[in-house]
Scaffold this active site. Sequence first.
Site, PDB file in Angstrom:
ATOM      1  N   ASP A 190     -44.586   9.749 -19.323  1.00  0.00           N
ATOM      2  CA  ASP A 190     -45.402   9.656 -20.535  1.00  0.00           C
ATOM      3  C   ASP A 190     -46.519   8.649 -20.277  1.00  0.00           C
ATOM      4  OD1 ASP A 190     -46.120   9.992 -23.193  1.00  0.00           O
ATOM      5  OD2 ASP A 190     -44.847   8.333 -23.842  1.00  0.00           O
ATOM      6  N   HIS A 192     -36.771  -1.957 -22.116  1.00  0.00           N
ATOM      7  CA  HIS A 192     -38.221  -1.749 -22.176  1.00  0.00           C
ATOM      8  C   HIS A 192     -38.768  -2.260 -23.508  1.00  0.00           C
ATOM      9  CE1 HIS A 192     -42.151   0.218 -21.769  1.00  0.00           C
ATOM     10  NE2 HIS A 192     -41.969   0.692 -22.990  1.00  0.00           N
ATOM     11  N   GLU A 224     -39.344   8.277 -17.963  1.00  0.00           N
ATOM     12  CA  GLU A 224     -38.505   8.756 -19.066  1.00  0.00           C
ATOM     13  C   GLU A 224     -37.717   9.978 -18.622  1.00  0.00           C
ATOM     14  OE1 GLU A 224     -40.273   9.070 -22.917  1.00  0.00           O
ATOM     15  OE2 GLU A 224     -41.819   7.553 -22.502  1.00  0.00           O
ATOM     16  N   GLU A 244     -44.776   5.833 -17.600  1.00  0.00           N
ATOM     17  CA  GLU A 244     -43.518   5.520 -18.283  1.00  0.00           C
ATOM     18  C   GLU A 244     -42.443   6.427 -17.725  1.00  0.00           C
ATOM     19  OE1 GLU A 244     -44.185   5.615 -22.579  1.00  0.00           O
ATOM     20  OE2 GLU A 244     -44.705   3.481 -22.475  1.00  0.00           O
TER      21      GLU A 244
END
Length: 436
Positions: free
Chosen positions: A240, A142, A208, A206
């Site tokens: 996120d 990423h 995560e 995101e």
Amino acid sequence: MNLDASHDPAMQSWVDSANQPQTDFPIQNLPFGRFRGPDGTLRAAVAIGDQLLDLKQAAACPGWPAGLEGALEALAAGNMNRFMALGKTARQGLRMALSEGFKAGSQQQAAWSACLLPQQAVQMALPCEIGDYTDFYAGIHHATAVGRLFRPDAPLLPNYKWVPIGYHGRSSSIIVSGQPIRRPLGQTKGSGEVPVVGPSQRLDYELELGFLIGAGNQLGEAIAIDDAEDHLFGVTLFNDWSARDIQAWEYQPLGPFLAKNFASSLSPWVVTMEALAPFRAPPLLRQAGDPQPLPYLDGANDRLQGGLNIQLEAWLQTAAMRAAGQSAVRLSSGNASEAAYWTPAQLVAHHTLGGCNLQPGDLFGSGTLSGPRPDQAGSLMEQSQGGKQPIRLPNGETRSFLADGDELTLKAFCERAGARRIGLGECSAIVLPAKG
Ligand code: CA
């Protein structure tokens, strides 16, 4: 690997749904969470199949082994953080007792049956009180892919392979899976001369993992890498959410601010480090020429199995898909062990190197966990090449970033030969339009 009777892949439960092959919550998992009880107060629970065990009620049942009084008192009071503070030994002891009690043929069946509730029938809450939240950037693919959008020749900054990059985030806006998020307003700077204020046009997710801290450390006392895992309570899914256009304008020189602080979503069930024991993996292999971790980030056990073999997926259902009765489409599928450059133990050791005190219930975001391949990318920013190549959905819609009405769902599970499959459940939210 610290495997014991609670990991026996052949073990069955008297809770039928826990024996289904595809359940995230077989008897080998036993994750902790909180739900809102009939009296409106928060109660601690353990997930088993499609049910949960109300620990307020179960703690009052006879038959618990000695030595668990402190853990049971904390959980009966719905005080997850006090239970987390007790650390690994108390957690392991309770896990063994729960495993025995849920095992097919257990004498606890009659009493505990009355303490079960269908998970669908309750409203889940955040699994604990989250005092502080730190967002790391451990996903090297990423970091490389995003860096390449800005710096094609040198995508990774020179510090990346030396220091686990992170920043201190905002815990007040962390919400539990199922709650909608609202598209944020913010300042953005397009091609015009002055910035404009308005809804983010580049809202992204995101993918995560969230690491929750159990026992903390004293201010001024670093946690050694070899002790770091003793301070980890367990793992959750964490989205996120990121407003890429707001971030691009505001992030220099101090990092993201309103681009991140409007909301972050957490899955309700915390899978403990003990449940993950069969699914540990070596850390990501360093490439030739990469620096070795500095001594405070280099642990013998961490080198062997500091990583996590967790399969990660992101799913999208647009409003049009929902209206047409079409199920969600999978955007990506990857594995944490191929995505994270830094292990959870290294994050703990680094966070405390200067003496910062961690507290029970603190949350670490791993950073977006994208695999090396494009179909393993954990954000739309990567999948759409910064918005330049919109992705096409099966119904003909396209997406560069999230649209209002989109429901984004993260899923994760662990599978390997010789172990019972376990899952982390889901982390899901619908995007609401910005406030007018
Ligand atoms: Ca992040």
